[in-house]
Design a protein around this motif. Sequence first.
Motif, PDB file in Angstrom:
ATOM      1  N   MET A 173       0.837  -1.182   0.000  1.00  0.00           N
ATOM      2  CA  MET A 173       0.000   0.000   0.000  1.00  0.00           C
ATOM      3  C   MET A 173       0.883   1.248   0.000  1.00  0.00           C
ATOM      4  O   MET A 173       1.848   1.335   0.740  1.00  0.00           O
ATOM      5  N   THR A 174       0.533   2.196  -0.831  1.00  0.00           N
ATOM      6  CA  THR A 174       1.298   3.435  -0.936  1.00  0.00           C
ATOM      7  C   THR A 174       1.047   4.311   0.291  1.00  0.00           C
ATOM      8  O   THR A 174      -0.092   4.507   0.694  1.00  0.00           O
ATOM      9  N   GLN A 175       2.116   4.836   0.866  1.00  0.00           N
ATOM     10  CA  GLN A 175       1.963   5.695   2.033  1.00  0.00           C
ATOM     11  C   GLN A 175       1.399   7.059   1.627  1.00  0.00           C
ATOM     12  O   GLN A 175       1.679   7.556   0.545  1.00  0.00           O
ATOM     13  N   GLN A 176       0.591   7.625   2.496  1.00  0.00           N
ATOM     14  CA  GLN A 176      -0.036   8.922   2.235  1.00  0.00           C
ATOM     15  C   GLN A 176       0.558   9.979   3.152  1.00  0.00           C
ATOM     16  O   GLN A 176       0.671   9.770   4.361  1.00  0.00           O
ATOM     17  N   ILE A 177       0.920  11.099   2.545  1.00  0.00           N
ATOM     18  CA  ILE A 177       1.413  12.248   3.296  1.00  0.00           C
ATOM     19  C   ILE A 177       0.308  13.302   3.243  1.00  0.00           C
ATOM     20  O   ILE A 177       0.090  13.934   2.208  1.00  0.00           O
ATOM     21  N   SER A 178      -0.407  13.465   4.329  1.00  0.00           N
ATOM     22  CA  SER A 178      -1.477  14.464   4.374  1.00  0.00           C
ATOM     23  C   SER A 178      -0.854  15.834   4.585  1.00  0.00           C
ATOM     24  O   SER A 178       0.036  16.008   5.428  1.00  0.00           O
ATOM     25  N   MET A 179      -1.318  16.799   3.798  1.00  0.00           N
ATOM     26  CA  MET A 179      -0.789  18.161   3.874  1.00  0.00           C
ATOM     27  C   MET A 179      -1.932  19.158   3.935  1.00  0.00           C
ATOM     28  O   MET A 179      -3.006  18.921   3.371  1.00  0.00           O
ATOM     29  N   TRP A 180      -1.645  20.295   4.560  1.00  0.00           N
ATOM     30  CA  TRP A 180      -2.563  21.420   4.549  1.00  0.00           C
ATOM     31  C   TRP A 180      -2.633  21.949   3.123  1.00  0.00           C
ATOM     32  O   TRP A 180      -1.617  22.055   2.432  1.00  0.00           O
ATOM     33  N   GLU A 181      -3.827  22.272   2.655  1.00  0.00           N
ATOM     34  CA  GLU A 181      -4.023  22.679   1.270  1.00  0.00           C
ATOM     35  C   GLU A 181      -3.201  23.905   0.882  1.00  0.00           C
ATOM     36  O   GLU A 181      -2.864  24.091  -0.286  1.00  0.00           O
ATOM     37  N   GLY A 182      -2.825  24.739   1.848  1.00  0.00           N
ATOM     38  CA  GLY A 182      -2.030  25.926   1.555  1.00  0.00           C
ATOM     39  C   GLY A 182      -0.626  25.622   1.058  1.00  0.00           C
ATOM     40  O   GLY A 182       0.046  26.505   0.514  1.00  0.00           O
ATOM     41  N   TYR A 183      -0.167  24.385   1.236  1.00  0.00           N
ATOM     42  CA  TYR A 183       1.173  24.004   0.787  1.00  0.00           C
ATOM     43  C   TYR A 183       1.200  23.475  -0.655  1.00  0.00           C
ATOM     44  O   TYR A 183       2.268  23.239  -1.199  1.00  0.00           O
TER      45      TYR A 183
END
Length: 105
Positions: A1-11
Amino acid sequence: MTQQISMWEGYESLIRSGVKKQTVRYRDPFDVGDAVIVFERDSGAVTEIPARVTGVRTVRRDELTEDDALADGFESLADLHKALDTHYPGLAADVEVDVVTFSAV
């Protein structure tokens, strides 16, 4: 499974332009390899950018440098610390964080 990096949309624009090449994380481990950067918007929409985690190093928060701040898309180390205070309220200076470098694919 591919790892997910959650980011704030402003980035998102900083990542797409190649200015933001890393993220500092607390208790959110990543490994070198394929990933997807995920932006969840206030509207509920989700945007994904394929990426690759190219490195992970663990340092104390007070060991972060100006170079870390620039690679993270900030103009100064003080700005990086302000963002960390926003994302991780109460995060102490002596706490270990992971500096996760990545490249958008």
